[in-house]
Write a protein that holds these residues in place. Structure first.
Motif, short mmCIF file in Angstrom:
data_model
loop_
_atom_site.label_atom_id
_atom_site.label_comp_id
_atom_site.label_asym_id
_atom_site.label_seq_id
_atom_site.Cartn_x
_atom_site.Cartn_y
_atom_site.Cartn_z
N SER A 11 0.83 -1.19 0.00
CA SER A 11 0.00 0.00 0.00
C SER A 11 0.88 1.25 0.00
O SER A 11 1.57 1.53 0.98
N LYS A 12 0.84 1.97 -1.09
CA LYS A 12 1.63 3.22 -1.18
C LYS A 12 1.07 4.27 -0.23
O LYS A 12 1.82 5.03 0.38
N ARG A 13 -0.25 4.31 -0.05
CA ARG A 13 -0.87 5.29 0.84
C ARG A 13 -0.42 5.04 2.28
O ARG A 13 -0.02 5.97 2.99
N LYS A 14 -0.45 3.79 2.73
CA LYS A 14 0.00 3.46 4.08
C LYS A 14 1.49 3.77 4.24
O LYS A 14 1.92 4.24 5.30
N ALA A 15 2.27 3.53 3.20
CA ALA A 15 3.71 3.81 3.27
C ALA A 15 3.97 5.30 3.42
O ALA A 15 4.81 5.71 4.22
N VAL A 16 3.24 6.12 2.66
CA VAL A 16 3.44 7.57 2.75
C VAL A 16 3.06 8.07 4.15
O VAL A 16 3.79 8.87 4.75
N GLY A 21 4.89 9.99 9.46
CA GLY A 21 4.96 9.79 10.91
C GLY A 21 6.39 9.67 11.39
O GLY A 21 6.77 10.23 12.42
N ALA A 22 7.22 8.92 10.64
CA ALA A 22 8.63 8.76 11.01
C ALA A 22 9.35 10.11 10.96
O ALA A 22 10.14 10.43 11.86
N ILE A 23 9.06 10.91 9.94
CA ILE A 23 9.67 12.24 9.84
C ILE A 23 9.27 13.10 11.04
O ILE A 23 10.11 13.80 11.62
N ALA A 24 8.00 13.01 11.44
CA ALA A 24 7.53 13.79 12.59
C ALA A 24 8.31 13.40 13.86
O ALA A 24 8.69 14.28 14.65
N PHE A 25 8.56 12.11 14.06
CA PHE A 25 9.32 11.69 15.24
C PHE A 25 10.78 12.10 15.16
O PHE A 25 11.40 12.42 16.17
N VAL A 26 11.36 12.11 13.97
CA VAL A 26 12.75 12.60 13.82
C VAL A 26 12.80 14.09 14.16
O VAL A 26 13.70 14.54 14.90
N VAL A 27 11.84 14.85 13.67
CA VAL A 27 11.79 16.29 13.97
C VAL A 27 11.60 16.50 15.48
O VAL A 27 12.25 17.36 16.08
N ALA A 28 10.75 15.67 16.10
CA ALA A 28 10.56 15.78 17.56
C ALA A 28 11.86 15.46 18.29
O ALA A 28 12.19 16.11 19.30
N GLY A 29 12.61 14.50 17.80
CA GLY A 29 13.90 14.16 18.40
C GLY A 29 14.89 15.32 18.31
O GLY A 29 15.58 15.65 19.27
N ILE A 30 14.93 15.96 17.15
CA ILE A 30 15.81 17.14 16.96
C ILE A 30 15.38 18.26 17.90
O ILE A 30 16.21 18.92 18.53
N TRP A 31 14.08 18.45 18.02
CA TRP A 31 13.55 19.49 18.89
C TRP A 31 13.93 19.22 20.35
O TRP A 31 14.33 20.13 21.08
N MET A 32 13.85 17.97 20.78
CA MET A 32 14.24 17.62 22.16
C MET A 32 15.70 17.94 22.43
O MET A 32 16.04 18.47 23.49
N ILE A 33 16.55 17.61 21.48
CA ILE A 33 17.98 17.87 21.65
C ILE A 33 18.24 19.37 21.72
O ILE A 33 19.00 19.85 22.57
N ILE A 149 2.84 -11.81 9.73
CA ILE A 149 2.47 -10.94 8.62
C ILE A 149 1.56 -9.87 9.18
O ILE A 149 0.52 -10.16 9.77
N ILE A 150 1.97 -8.63 8.98
CA ILE A 150 1.20 -7.48 9.44
C ILE A 150 0.66 -6.77 8.21
O ILE A 150 1.41 -6.49 7.27
N SER A 151 -0.62 -6.47 8.22
CA SER A 151 -1.24 -5.87 7.04
C SER A 151 -0.97 -4.37 6.92
O SER A 151 -1.40 -3.76 5.95
N ASN A 152 -0.25 -3.79 7.87
CA ASN A 152 -0.01 -2.34 7.86
C ASN A 152 0.61 -1.84 6.56
O ASN A 152 0.38 -0.70 6.18
N SER A 153 1.40 -2.65 5.90
CA SER A 153 2.05 -2.20 4.67
C SER A 153 1.38 -2.74 3.41
O SER A 153 1.84 -2.49 2.31
N LEU A 154 0.28 -3.49 3.58
CA LEU A 154 -0.35 -4.17 2.45
C LEU A 154 -1.72 -3.60 2.13
O LEU A 154 -2.40 -3.04 3.00
N ASN A 155 -2.16 -3.79 0.89
CA ASN A 155 -3.53 -3.49 0.51
C ASN A 155 -4.39 -4.64 1.00
O ASN A 155 -4.27 -5.75 0.52
N GLY A 156 -5.20 -4.41 1.97
CA GLY A 156 -6.03 -5.45 2.56
C GLY A 156 -5.84 -5.50 4.05
O GLY A 156 -4.76 -5.19 4.55
#
Length: 188
Positions: A11-16, A21-33, A149-156
């Motif tokens: 699923s491209k939508r789930k990946a995006v 979300g990962a970028i937001a946590f990286v930014v939060a990490g930079i902000w904490m430092i 198998i986790i469906s988080n990255s799959l269509n379905g």
């Protein structure tokens, strides 16, 4: 079985969404430092460790998800050989039908996933290397099987995937050697 080969795309939508979300946590990490030395509520070393941990962990997740966004291979292929898993970092690649004893659905918090019980988990993991092997060993310690198998990255969703995998597994086991595999749809 109606279809000889079933492909479940990534699923491209789930990946995006996961990537953002990962970028937001990286930014939060930079902000904490950046904030660590200019505040008095939390100990600066705690904020630094938390910040660097967030950058490393979610930076790695973000890079992996970025790579998967451009992966054109299906996330899951179900065919006469078995289950070809390309859905996540701990994917098992090919899980042959004759290796599979059964399936069950588990849930941790709001995430449902399929656990695939196999006949010889230790032997299966010996053929895997690197980080994937470590992730599988963690799965094995927690759930008694290295494969999930986790469906988080799959269509379905998980229930749909469980249904098509279990139907095919039972058909293939009956066709090959008459051994009945087990499936457990758990009410979670």
């Amino acid at each position: 079985m109606g279809q000889e080969r079933i492909e479940i795309k990534l699923s491209k939508r789930k990946a995006v969404l996961t990537f953002l979300g990962a970028i937001a946590f990286v930014v939060a990490g930079i902000w904490m430092i950046a904030l660590a030395d200019n505040q008095h509520r939390f100990p600066p070393p705690l904020l630094n460790v938390t910040g660097y941990s967030a950058i490393i962990l979610f930076g790695a997740v973000g890079l992996y998800i970025f790579y998967k966004m451009f992966d054109s291979k299906p996330g899951l292929i179900i065919d006469k050989d078995g289950i070809h898993d390309n859905s996540n970092a701990s994917s098992a690649q090919l899980i042959k039908w004759e290796q599979i004893k059964g399936l069950k659905i588990e849930q941790v918090m709001s995430t449902k996933f399929i656990l695939i019980d196999i006949h010889d988990p230790e032997d299966f993991m010996e053929k895997i290397g690197g980080l994937k092997k470590k992730l599988m060993k963690g799965n094995y310690k927690m759930y008694g099987t290295p494969i999930s198998i986790i469906s988080n990255s799959l269509n379905g969703d998980t229930d749909y995937l469980f249904k098509i995998i279990s139907e095919r597994m039972i058909a293939e086991h009956n066709k090959r050697d008459g051994v009945m595999a087990t499936t457990q749809q758990q009410n979670v």
